[in-house]
Design a protein around this motif. Structure first.
Motif: not given
Length: 222
Positions: A127-128, A131, A134-135, A138, A153
């Motif tokens: 999950d980390l 994140e 994805t950042g 983005t 995603e």
């Protein structure tokens, strides 16, 4: 002034003690796995007392969670790059290099592979990383570095899953000694399908970037 100095020294000792315990825990997790690792093993490896360990960490699962968090924090010092995708590549290479050297990175990666531990959140590491990736993607989309058809995603999930599999295979076949080379092959196959061609031509895929980044971060932190 003397009181403040004394308090600062005490806080510094506490930080160093916690770091020593965490490194020891990561090394034990890497060698034995979460299930077989014991508090006694970590106490012995750290050279600290059991009281000191419990002052900083409530239990074994708290230490494991801290190791996983520290892995991501270890990626935060990478110098910014004008291309977000170069930042992503450098993050991968740095992690690949540190998986051969750093107990925190090795321990966290072993923890991420654990399946049977009921008191360990095995999703936390992924999950980390999702994140973080994805950042970066983005930002790459904002800077028009990605092809318009890319789903951020989905691509983030693919990158994290692919790296996890590659490093696991590399650990089995070459002790992660060729991990950066395996990672370069992944970049070479995947990036052309998701990156704008003009940007792709500007990306540097030299596997030695991981070692150079690690040395740079070590020098700046000393």
């Amino acid at each position: 002034m003397a009181q403040r100095t004394g308090r600062a020294l005490q806080q510094d000792r506490a930080v160093q003690t916690r770091k020593k315990i965490l490194n020891a825990a990561a090394a034990v997790f890497d060698e034995l796995g979460y299930g077989r690792a014991t508090i006694a093993d970590i106490v012995q490896r750290s050279g600290m007392t059991k009281g000191a360990l419990y002052f900083h960490f409530k239990n074994k699962s708290a230490m494991a969670a801290a190791v996983i968090t520290a892995q991501i924090e270890g990626m935060s010092g990478i110098p910014p790059h004008q291309l977000a995708l170069q930042q992503l590549i450098d993050t991968g290479y740095l992690l690949a290099y540190q998986l051969r050297k750093d107990p925190i990175q090795r321990g966290a990666s072993r923890l991420a592979m654990e399946q049977a531990a009921k008191d360990l959140d095995t999703k936390r590491s992924n999950d980390l990383w999702l994140e973080l990736v994805t950042g970066i993607l983005t930002e790459a989309r904002r800077q028009e570095e990605l092809r318009t058809s890319v789903n951020i995603e989905e691509l983030a999930w693919h990158f994290v899953a692919s790296f996890s599999g590659i490093q696991n295979m590399s650990q089995t076949y070459d002790g992660r000694m060729k991990l950066t080379s395996h990672l370069k092959v992944m970049w070479q196959y995947v990036l052309p399908s998701v990156v704008d061609p003009v940007v792709l031509a500007q990306l540097e895929l030299d596997p030695d970037r991981g070692e150079r980044l690690a040395n740079s971060l070590s020098s700046s932190g000393s």
